[in-house]
Structures are given as structure tokens and as C-alpha cells.
Scaffold this motif. Structure first.
Motif, PDB file in Angstrom:
ATOM      1  N   GLU A 197      89.636  54.787  68.846  1.00 34.41           N
ATOM      2  CA  GLU A 197      90.531  53.716  69.312  1.00 34.41           C
ATOM      3  C   GLU A 197      91.214  54.090  70.620  1.00 34.41           C
ATOM      4  OE1 GLU A 197      91.386  52.838  64.632  1.00 34.41           O
ATOM      5  OE2 GLU A 197      93.009  53.550  65.912  1.00 34.41           O
ATOM      6  N   LEU A 198      91.629  55.339  70.747  1.00 31.18           N
ATOM      7  CA  LEU A 198      92.345  55.756  71.951  1.00 31.18           C
ATOM      8  C   LEU A 198      91.469  55.707  73.188  1.00 31.18           C
ATOM      9  CD1 LEU A 198      94.353  58.742  70.447  1.00 31.18           C
ATOM     10  CD2 LEU A 198      95.314  56.591  71.284  1.00 31.18           C
ATOM     11  N   MET A 199      90.188  55.967  73.021  1.00 28.58           N
ATOM     12  CA  MET A 199      89.283  55.880  74.169  1.00 28.58           C
ATOM     13  C   MET A 199      89.295  54.454  74.727  1.00 28.58           C
ATOM     14  SD  MET A 199      87.392  57.723  76.103  1.00 28.58           S
ATOM     15  CE  MET A 199      86.863  59.184  75.181  1.00 28.58           C
ATOM     16  N   HIS A 200      89.379  53.457  73.850  1.00 31.52           N
ATOM     17  CA  HIS A 200      89.438  52.056  74.270  1.00 31.52           C
ATOM     18  C   HIS A 200      90.839  51.675  74.744  1.00 31.52           C
ATOM     19  CE1 HIS A 200      89.309  47.701  74.178  1.00 31.52           C
ATOM     20  NE2 HIS A 200      90.204  47.680  73.195  1.00 31.52           N
ATOM     21  N   LEU A 201      91.853  52.021  73.956  1.00 27.95           N
ATOM     22  CA  LEU A 201      93.210  51.575  74.261  1.00 27.95           C
ATOM     23  C   LEU A 201      93.744  52.189  75.552  1.00 27.95           C
ATOM     24  CD1 LEU A 201      94.789  51.759  70.679  1.00 27.95           C
ATOM     25  CD2 LEU A 201      94.139  49.696  71.934  1.00 27.95           C
ATOM     26  N   GLY A 202      93.303  53.403  75.868  1.00 22.67           N
ATOM     27  CA  GLY A 202      93.846  54.076  77.044  1.00 22.67           C
ATOM     28  C   GLY A 202      93.331  53.552  78.365  1.00 22.67           C
ATOM     29  N   GLN A 203      92.240  52.808  78.347  1.00 26.71           N
ATOM     30  CA  GLN A 203      91.660  52.314  79.596  1.00 26.71           C
ATOM     31  C   GLN A 203      92.660  51.421  80.335  1.00 26.71           C
ATOM     32  OE1 GLN A 203      87.731  50.573  79.093  1.00 26.71           O
ATOM     33  NE2 GLN A 203      87.281  51.978  77.420  1.00 26.71           N
ATOM     34  N   GLY A 204      92.909  51.753  81.577  1.00 32.69           N
ATOM     35  CA  GLY A 204      93.836  50.973  82.387  1.00 32.69           C
ATOM     36  C   GLY A 204      95.255  51.511  82.371  1.00 32.69           C
ATOM     37  N   THR A 205      95.580  52.434  81.451  1.00 29.15           N
ATOM     38  CA  THR A 205      96.920  53.023  81.453  1.00 29.15           C
ATOM     39  C   THR A 205      97.001  54.076  82.549  1.00 29.15           C
ATOM     40  OG1 THR A 205      96.328  54.711  79.807  1.00 29.15           O
ATOM     41  CG2 THR A 205      97.228  52.629  78.983  1.00 29.15           C
ATOM     42  N   GLU A 206      98.234  54.351  82.995  1.00 26.09           N
ATOM     43  CA  GLU A 206      98.402  55.259  84.119  1.00 26.09           C
ATOM     44  C   GLU A 206      99.200  56.512  83.796  1.00 26.09           C
ATOM     45  OE1 GLU A 206     100.069  53.034  87.311  1.00 26.09           O
ATOM     46  OE2 GLU A 206      98.305  51.739  87.554  1.00 26.09           O
ATOM     47  N   ARG A 207     100.211  56.398  82.921  1.00 22.18           N
ATOM     48  CA  ARG A 207     101.096  57.552  82.731  1.00 22.18           C
ATOM     49  C   ARG A 207     101.427  57.847  81.272  1.00 22.18           C
ATOM     50  NH1 ARG A 207     104.934  55.290  80.730  1.00 22.18           N
ATOM     51  NH2 ARG A 207     105.904  57.303  80.359  1.00 22.18           N
ATOM     52  N   ILE A 208     101.344  56.878  80.391  1.00 20.79           N
ATOM     53  CA  ILE A 208     101.776  57.078  79.010  1.00 20.79           C
ATOM     54  C   ILE A 208     100.877  58.074  78.290  1.00 20.79           C
ATOM     55  CG2 ILE A 208     100.391  55.209  77.963  1.00 20.79           C
ATOM     56  CD1 ILE A 208     102.996  54.468  76.390  1.00 20.79           C
ATOM     57  N   ARG A 209     101.469  58.902  77.436  1.00 15.73           N
ATOM     58  CA  ARG A 209     100.686  59.834  76.628  1.00 15.73           C
ATOM     59  C   ARG A 209     100.023  59.066  75.488  1.00 15.73           C
ATOM     60  NH1 ARG A 209     101.142  64.987  77.880  1.00 15.73           N
ATOM     61  NH2 ARG A 209     100.092  65.550  75.932  1.00 15.73           N
ATOM     62  N   LEU A 210      98.785  59.418  75.172  1.00 12.92           N
ATOM     63  CA  LEU A 210      98.000  58.753  74.138  1.00 12.92           C
ATOM     64  C   LEU A 210      97.753  59.736  73.008  1.00 12.92           C
ATOM     65  CD1 LEU A 210      95.381  57.338  76.653  1.00 12.92           C
ATOM     66  CD2 LEU A 210      97.226  56.003  75.593  1.00 12.92           C
ATOM     67  N   GLY A 211      97.955  59.298  71.759  1.00 15.70           N
ATOM     68  CA  GLY A 211      97.798  60.262  70.682  1.00 15.70           C
ATOM     69  C   GLY A 211      97.585  59.637  69.320  1.00 15.70           C
ATOM     70  N   SER A 212      97.448  60.515  68.336  1.00 14.19           N
ATOM     71  CA  SER A 212      97.228  60.100  66.953  1.00 14.19           C
ATOM     72  C   SER A 212      98.496  60.326  66.157  1.00 14.19           C
ATOM     73  CB  SER A 212      96.077  60.903  66.338  1.00 14.19           C
ATOM     74  OG  SER A 212      96.330  62.300  66.432  1.00 14.19           O
ATOM     75  N   GLY A 213      98.799  59.353  65.317  1.00 15.44           N
ATOM     76  CA  GLY A 213      99.996  59.478  64.487  1.00 15.44           C
ATOM     77  C   GLY A 213      99.731  59.156  63.043  1.00 15.44           C
ATOM     78  N   GLY A 214      98.845  59.893  62.374  1.00 15.90           N
ATOM     79  CA  GLY A 214      98.077  60.977  62.950  1.00 15.90           C
ATOM     80  C   GLY A 214      96.639  60.931  62.442  1.00 15.90           C
TER      81      GLY A 214
END
Length: 361
Positions: A58-75
């Protein structure tokens, strides 16, 4: 105060998984633009109301286009997976997003016992056993699997003993630009104690239990032992924050109405009733909410952040002071109205916008 976001990628009414994911893609973009620190997604299985089952994918998809926010699993629920599989997924994320990846690790299965066994490849009467035929419980192996994951993410990799005193070196691939930052998650004292013993950052799931937070955080802080892990940032002192359910709207009445669908779902979880897709705000949820549901919901609300922007900001400031944290991870749980587009989450988006306006400048 730092604010972050936890997302279970909720599914409502006749919404498809694709539409729920599209809505979350918009939400992470909002969080990135507004200055939120992290955006984490959870791992749950066999729940119609939750689409978040595979954080790494999911993070590989959701992170596209983001610039600075940290992406992670919770968890990532480590007992469900081989440490190497987890390490390689998050190595790949780090190769793409650099030093913006958090690997939050949990010990609970995130599902029912039957689904948990299925996650490990054993349905029906199948059991995991060691080479002597003794049954293995992956939960009991959790501390070792955490250490294995840390080793696999390190530059040197893990040493696998071989016959004749030799060893085989095994590391997560592809090559990372920076290793993910590893956090341990929990809703009891177990993970607090393990985090302290390993010298790792720790997050308490206050959004889930709402109780025992202070005891767990004190246990972590009082037991913390600084420990260096290759590839990980230095953690010389206890490092922690907590999660909290939140609904913010222009009026408290509106916020309470938007909170009802998730309140209903959590009440069902407490009493062991079937978990369906989230009902809609208004008549849909009102028809389903029994007096028992409402009684449980009232008790849960005492640990939620619900109200106007000013009220929510005051509640968050009280929470950070009470638990001595400088970061709170918001789980935005505002429900959807019947007229809301299926691929958008106006209530959840508005919660992030209103909180940012009050606390992030």
C-alpha cells in the motif's frame, strides 16, 4: 506538537477496495501538504470494514506524489510474516523513497485465530512445527524475529550458521539508500518492555485500547536501555508517541454525528458481533445503533478527540501533557454521508485540515 496520521483504509457501504484506496491516496496528499510528520497504514485481515492488509504494498502506491511526509506501517504484524519478506518489502520502499520510511512492527495477529493460521500457510488442522515435530507459536518467537529483521536491514546483514562452522550472509535486497526506522508497537506492557530492552522507539496504541497507556509508557521509559543497531538512527533516550481516534468538525454536534459509524463498528468489535462495512452517517447508522452500542460508545469517547477545532486542540494538548509526548498520531475516523463521493473522504480530510489550522500553523 507534531501530528501524524494512522490509516486503516476504511471501507463503507457499497464502496469498493479500489475506491477506498483512492480516498486514502487523496488523504496522504493532504497530510503531506499540511505538514503532518508521518502517514502510517495498519495491517488487518478478514474485516469487511478495513482494506489495509499489506502495508508494504500500500505504501508504494500511497507515497507516490508525496514530498516530505514519512511513510510507514502501523504496523506490520510480524508473526504473520517471515522477517526476510518484511525486510525486503521495506528495503524496496527505502530504495524508492529514501530516508522517509518507518517500519512499525506489531506482535498481535491483527485478525481472528483461523485467519492468522491461514496467513502463515496453515488451514484446517495444519500446524507449524520445528524439525522435532514440536508445535511452534510465532508469537513466542517475536523477540527473535524482531532481532532478525533488524539484522537483515543492517549493512552487514544477518549471519546464518552453516555446517562446519561456516556462516552464510543474508541481507535485505534491493540495496537501500537508507534503512527504514524500526519502531515497536503495542497496547500492553509486553512491547513496551521489549522496546526498552532493545533500545528501540515505541508507540502505544491508545486509539485501540484507551487504557493502560500511562503504565505502558512509564514501563518503557523506566526500563529503557540505549542499544545501537547497525543501520538504525541512534536512540539514546526513550522515544515514543501515541495514537488517538479523532473527529473534528465546525460544531461538536457535527463531530459527534460523524463519529457514530466508527463508534458502532468498535462497539461491535467489543461485543464480538460481525464486523460489516462502515454504516453511513445519519439514518443508516441510527437504525443499527442499539442502546447497548450507545452505552459502549459513550465509554469509548472519553479517550477520543472529538469536537470543534479549538476543543480538539485543547484535548490534544491535554493528552500530550498527560502522557508527556510531543507527537500524536491521529486516526481520523469521521464517517461518510450518503452524498459523499465513494472515492473521497470529506470528513476525514476536514479533520486533518481543521487540526492543522489550529496546531501546525
Amino acid at each position: 506538537m507534531k501530528l501524524s496520521v494512522l490509516d486503516l483504509i476504511p471501507v463503507r457501504g457499497d464502496q469498493t477496495t479500489a475506491q477506498a484506496l483512492h480516498a486514502s491516496k487523496s488523504l496522504v496528499g493532504t497530510a503531506d501538504r499540511l505538514g503532518y510528520t508521518r502517514y502510517w497504514v495498519a495491517e488487518h485481515h478478514n474485516m469487511k470494514s478495513v482494506a489495509s492488509t499489506s502495508p508494504g504494498i500500500e505504501l508504494m502506491h500511497l507515497g507516490q506524489g508525496t514530498e516530505r511526509i514519512r511513510l510507514g506501517s502501523g504496523g506490520v504484524m510480524l508473526p504473520n510474516h517471515a522477517p526476510l519478506a518484511v525486510a525486503e518489502q521495506f528495503a524496496l520502499l527505502s530504495a524508492v523513497y529514501g530516508d522517509r520510511i518507518d517500519l512499525g512492527i506489531g506482535r498481535a495477529p491483527g485478525t481472528d485465530p483461523i485467519t492468522s493460521m491461514a496467513m502463515r500457510g496453515h488451514l484446517g488442522e495444519g500446524r507449524m512445527v520445528d524439525r522435532e515435530g514440536n508445535q511452534i507459536d510465532p508469537v513466542e518467537q517475536f523477540p527473535q524475529h524482531v532481532m532478525d529483521t533488524l539484522a537483515l536491514l543492517s549493512p552487514e546483514g544477518a549471519a546464518v550458521p552453516m555446517f562446519g562452522g561456516r556462516e552464510h550472509r543474508l541481507a535485505a535486497t534491493p540495496r537501500m539508500t537508507a534503512a527504514p526506522h524500526v519502531w515497536l508497537l503495542g497496547s500492553s506492557g509486553y512491547s513496551a518492555q521489549l522496546s526498552a530492552a532493545l533500545g528501540l522507539p515505541y508507540v502505544f496504541a491508545h486509539h485501540f485500547s484507551g487504557h493502560g497507556t500511562e503504565a505502558a509508557l512509564n514501563l518503557y521509559r523506566n526500563s529503557f536501555t540505549p542499544t545501537a543497531h547497525a543501520g538504525q538512527p541512534e536512540v539514546s533516550a526513550p522515544t515514543t508517541f501515541l495514537t488517538v481516534n479523532a473527529v473534528v468538525a465546525d460544531t461538536r454536534e457535527e463531530a459527534l454525528a460523524l463519529a457514530e459509524p466508527y463508534m458502532f463498528t468498535m462497539a461491535n468489535l467489543r461485543i464480538g458481533a460481525p464486523i460489516t462495512t462502515l454504516p453511513l452517517v445519519g439514518a443508516d447508522v441510527a437504525e443499527k445503533m442499539s442502546a447497548g452500542h450507545r452505552e459502549l460508545a459513550e465509554k469509548m469517547l472519553s479517550t477520543w478527540i472529538v469536537g470543534t477545532p479549538a476543543e480538539a486542540a485543547a484535548q490534544l494538548q491535554e493528552t500530550t501533557a498527560r502522557f508527556d509526548v510531543d507527537e500524536v498520531m491521529i486516526h481520523p475516523v469521521a464517517g461518510a454521508r450518503p452524498e459523499d463521493p465513494l472515492d473521497e473522504v470529506p470528513g476525514r480530510t476536514r479533520t486533518l485540515e481543521l487540526l492543522a489550522g489550529e496546531l501546525l500553523g
